[in-house]
Write a protein that holds these residues in place. Structure first.
Motif, PDB file in Angstrom:
ATOM      1  N   GLN A   1       0.800  -1.261   0.074  1.00 19.09           N
ATOM      2  CA  GLN A   1       0.172   0.163   0.052  1.00 19.09           C
ATOM      3  C   GLN A   1       0.847   1.104   0.182  1.00 19.09           C
ATOM      4  O   GLN A   1       0.604   2.063  -0.853  1.00 19.09           O
ATOM      5  CB  GLN A   1      -0.984   0.009   1.375  1.00 19.09           C
ATOM      6  CG  GLN A   1      -1.769   1.149   1.251  1.00 19.09           C
ATOM      7  CD  GLN A   1      -2.875   1.002   2.271  1.00 19.09           C
ATOM      8  OE1 GLN A   1      -2.630   0.322   3.284  1.00 19.09           O
ATOM      9  NE2 GLN A   1      -3.977   1.565   2.287  1.00 19.09           N
TER      10      GLN A   1
ATOM     11  N   GLY B   1      -0.192   2.384  -3.347  1.00 18.20           N
ATOM     12  CA  GLY B   1      -1.304   3.273  -3.049  1.00 18.20           C
ATOM     13  C   GLY B   1      -2.685   2.206  -3.124  1.00 18.20           C
ATOM     14  O   GLY B   1      -3.663   2.619  -2.893  1.00 18.20           O
TER      15      GLY B   1
ATOM     16  N   THR C   1      -5.246  -0.354  -2.076  1.00 17.28           N
ATOM     17  CA  THR C   1      -5.721  -0.587  -0.505  1.00 17.28           C
ATOM     18  C   THR C   1      -6.100  -2.004  -0.226  1.00 17.28           C
ATOM     19  O   THR C   1      -6.927  -2.872  -1.180  1.00 17.28           O
ATOM     20  CB  THR C   1      -7.271   0.056  -0.649  1.00 17.28           C
ATOM     21  OG1 THR C   1      -6.817   1.294  -0.764  1.00 17.28           O
ATOM     22  CG2 THR C   1      -7.583  -0.092   0.858  1.00 17.28           C
TER      23      THR C   1
ATOM     24  N   THR D   1      -7.311  -5.723   1.197  1.00 19.78           N
ATOM     25  CA  THR D   1      -8.594  -6.048   1.801  1.00 19.78           C
ATOM     26  C   THR D   1      -8.184  -7.551   2.345  1.00 19.78           C
ATOM     27  O   THR D   1      -7.941  -8.311   1.654  1.00 19.78           O
ATOM     28  CB  THR D   1      -9.946  -6.010   1.100  1.00 19.78           C
ATOM     29  OG1 THR D   1     -10.015  -4.808   0.433  1.00 19.78           O
ATOM     30  CG2 THR D   1     -10.992  -6.302   1.744  1.00 19.78           C
TER      31      THR D   1
ATOM     32  N   TYR E   1      -4.825 -11.311   1.254  1.00 22.72           N
ATOM     33  CA  TYR E   1      -5.221 -10.038   1.182  1.00 22.72           C
ATOM     34  C   TYR E   1      -5.554  -9.979  -0.638  1.00 22.72           C
ATOM     35  O   TYR E   1      -4.722 -10.550  -1.143  1.00 22.72           O
ATOM     36  CB  TYR E   1      -4.154  -8.977   1.503  1.00 22.72           C
ATOM     37  CG  TYR E   1      -4.190  -8.848   3.124  1.00 22.72           C
ATOM     38  CD1 TYR E   1      -4.839  -7.774   3.668  1.00 22.72           C
ATOM     39  CD2 TYR E   1      -3.152  -9.585   3.796  1.00 22.72           C
ATOM     40  CE1 TYR E   1      -4.857  -7.590   5.017  1.00 22.72           C
ATOM     41  CE2 TYR E   1      -3.268  -9.557   5.330  1.00 22.72           C
ATOM     42  CZ  TYR E   1      -4.032  -8.601   5.853  1.00 22.72           C
ATOM     43  OH  TYR E   1      -3.895  -8.296   7.297  1.00 22.72           O
TER      44      TYR E   1
ATOM     45  N   PHE F   1      -5.453  -6.960  -3.496  1.00 23.72           N
ATOM     46  CA  PHE F   1      -5.101  -5.280  -3.681  1.00 23.72           C
ATOM     47  C   PHE F   1      -6.192  -4.803  -4.643  1.00 23.72           C
ATOM     48  O   PHE F   1      -5.916  -3.896  -5.267  1.00 23.72           O
ATOM     49  CB  PHE F   1      -3.564  -5.509  -4.192  1.00 23.72           C
ATOM     50  CG  PHE F   1      -2.793  -6.009  -3.137  1.00 23.72           C
ATOM     51  CD1 PHE F   1      -3.118  -5.898  -1.686  1.00 23.72           C
ATOM     52  CD2 PHE F   1      -1.744  -6.726  -3.675  1.00 23.72           C
ATOM     53  CE1 PHE F   1      -2.052  -6.590  -1.019  1.00 23.72           C
ATOM     54  CE2 PHE F   1      -0.616  -7.231  -2.782  1.00 23.72           C
ATOM     55  CZ  PHE F   1      -0.786  -7.024  -1.164  1.00 23.72           C
TER      56      PHE F   1
END
Length: 297
Positions: free
Chosen positions: A118, A122, A124, A126, A282, A284
């Motif tokens: 991140q 940039g 995010t 999850t 995760y 992205f």
């Protein structure tokens, strides 16, 4: 360590030659890179899709400290890393213009890499899944066993395996990692699925295994159709395939569960599986033109 301590390659043979001792040193925690690279070695670089896999190792003074692999369009998969090494890898991959749909690793490593990614891109992150890695201690078959028996799936079961492979993927909310027909052919050819069948010969559950690498075998997938659940079939199939893995000489037998599912976690503990580590997955965000990345199974 600096970003340039990470060495990337598309050459599987070179990667395995340089990381073999490292990967074999912790066969339980390294089960995914061991088994996925074995599949690529035996079935070819396109085993998981048309795009070339990417491999990497963290090395300094001739010593390998960590490794990763990625079979596009799937997520990056990492061995355990210190947070600073996750940062250097994120910096290296971002600097090279890699587009990652996500990351999968032990919880600390995945979380550190997601945060570093991140910062560098940039994106995010999850959290989409929490998994728990287990290893077999003392095998304790269910008592009482459900009526029926375990047997190795054969050619006559091929259509059943194809159907259950697709149903399993849908059940866990993932696109199949390989074509169902190809998956069934490979498992039948190498005897790597055990079925539990009722006394009248009806298959009611399956438990598969990966090839043995570095003495370890991973149980995957375990599946029982929804209308057959709650009768002990999955536990019986898993115990039977675990017994067969021990008989084949495996020194470590492992499996992953959904950490949020108390039923499956309780089942595996009861038959002798012990928790090792928690893993995190995760996302992205989807890559342009790519489907949601399926898991490696």
């Amino acid at each position: 360590m600096r970003p340039d301590d990470w060495h990337l390659t598309a050459d599987l043979d070179d990667f395995l030659a340089r990381t073999r001792d490292f990967l074999h040193s912790r066969p339980v925690l390294h089960t995914l890179p061991l088994t996925v690279t074995e599949t690529l070695r035996t079935r070819g670089a396109n085993a998981y899709g048309a795009e070339a896999p990417v491999f990497g190792r963290l090395e300094r003074a001739g010593e390998v400290h960590a490794a990763f692999f990625r079979t596009p369009p799937r997520r990056l998969n990492l061995t355990p890393l210190a947070p600073e090494h996750a940062h250097t890898l994120a910096a290296r991959l971002a600097g090279l213009g890699h587009l990652l749909p996500g990351v999968s690793a032990d919880h600390e490593t995945a979380t550190a890499f997601a945060a570093a990614w991140q910062r560098h891109t940039g994106a995010t992150p999850t959290l989409v899944e929490r998994k728990r890695l287990y290893r077999l201690g003392t095998l304790t078959p269910p008592e009482p066993l459900p009526a029926g028996r375990g047997r190795v799936a054969g050619e006559q079961d091929r259509e059943q395996l194809e159907l259950w492979h697709r149903e399993f993927a849908a059940d866990v909310g993932e696109a199949p990692s390989v074509d169902a027909g190809s998956w069934a052919d490979t498992r039948v050819a190498h005897g790597r699925v055990t079925l539990w069948e009722t006394p009248d010969g009806t298959p009611v559950s399956m438990a598969g295994v990966t090839p043995m690498v570095a003495g370890q075998i991973r149980v995957t997938p375990v599946y029982t159709p929804a209308h057959r659940r709650g009768r002990g079939y999955a536990g019986a199939a898993t115990a039977e395939v675990s017994r067969a893995a021990l008989a084949a000489g495996a020194t470590e037998i492992v499996l992953f569960t959904d950490a949020a599912n108390p039923t499956s976690n309780g089942l595996y503990r009861r038959i002798g599986y012990l928790p090792v580590a928690d893993f995190a997955v995760y996302d992205f965000g989807a890559m342009p033109g790519s489907p949601t990345a399926p898991a490696q199974r």
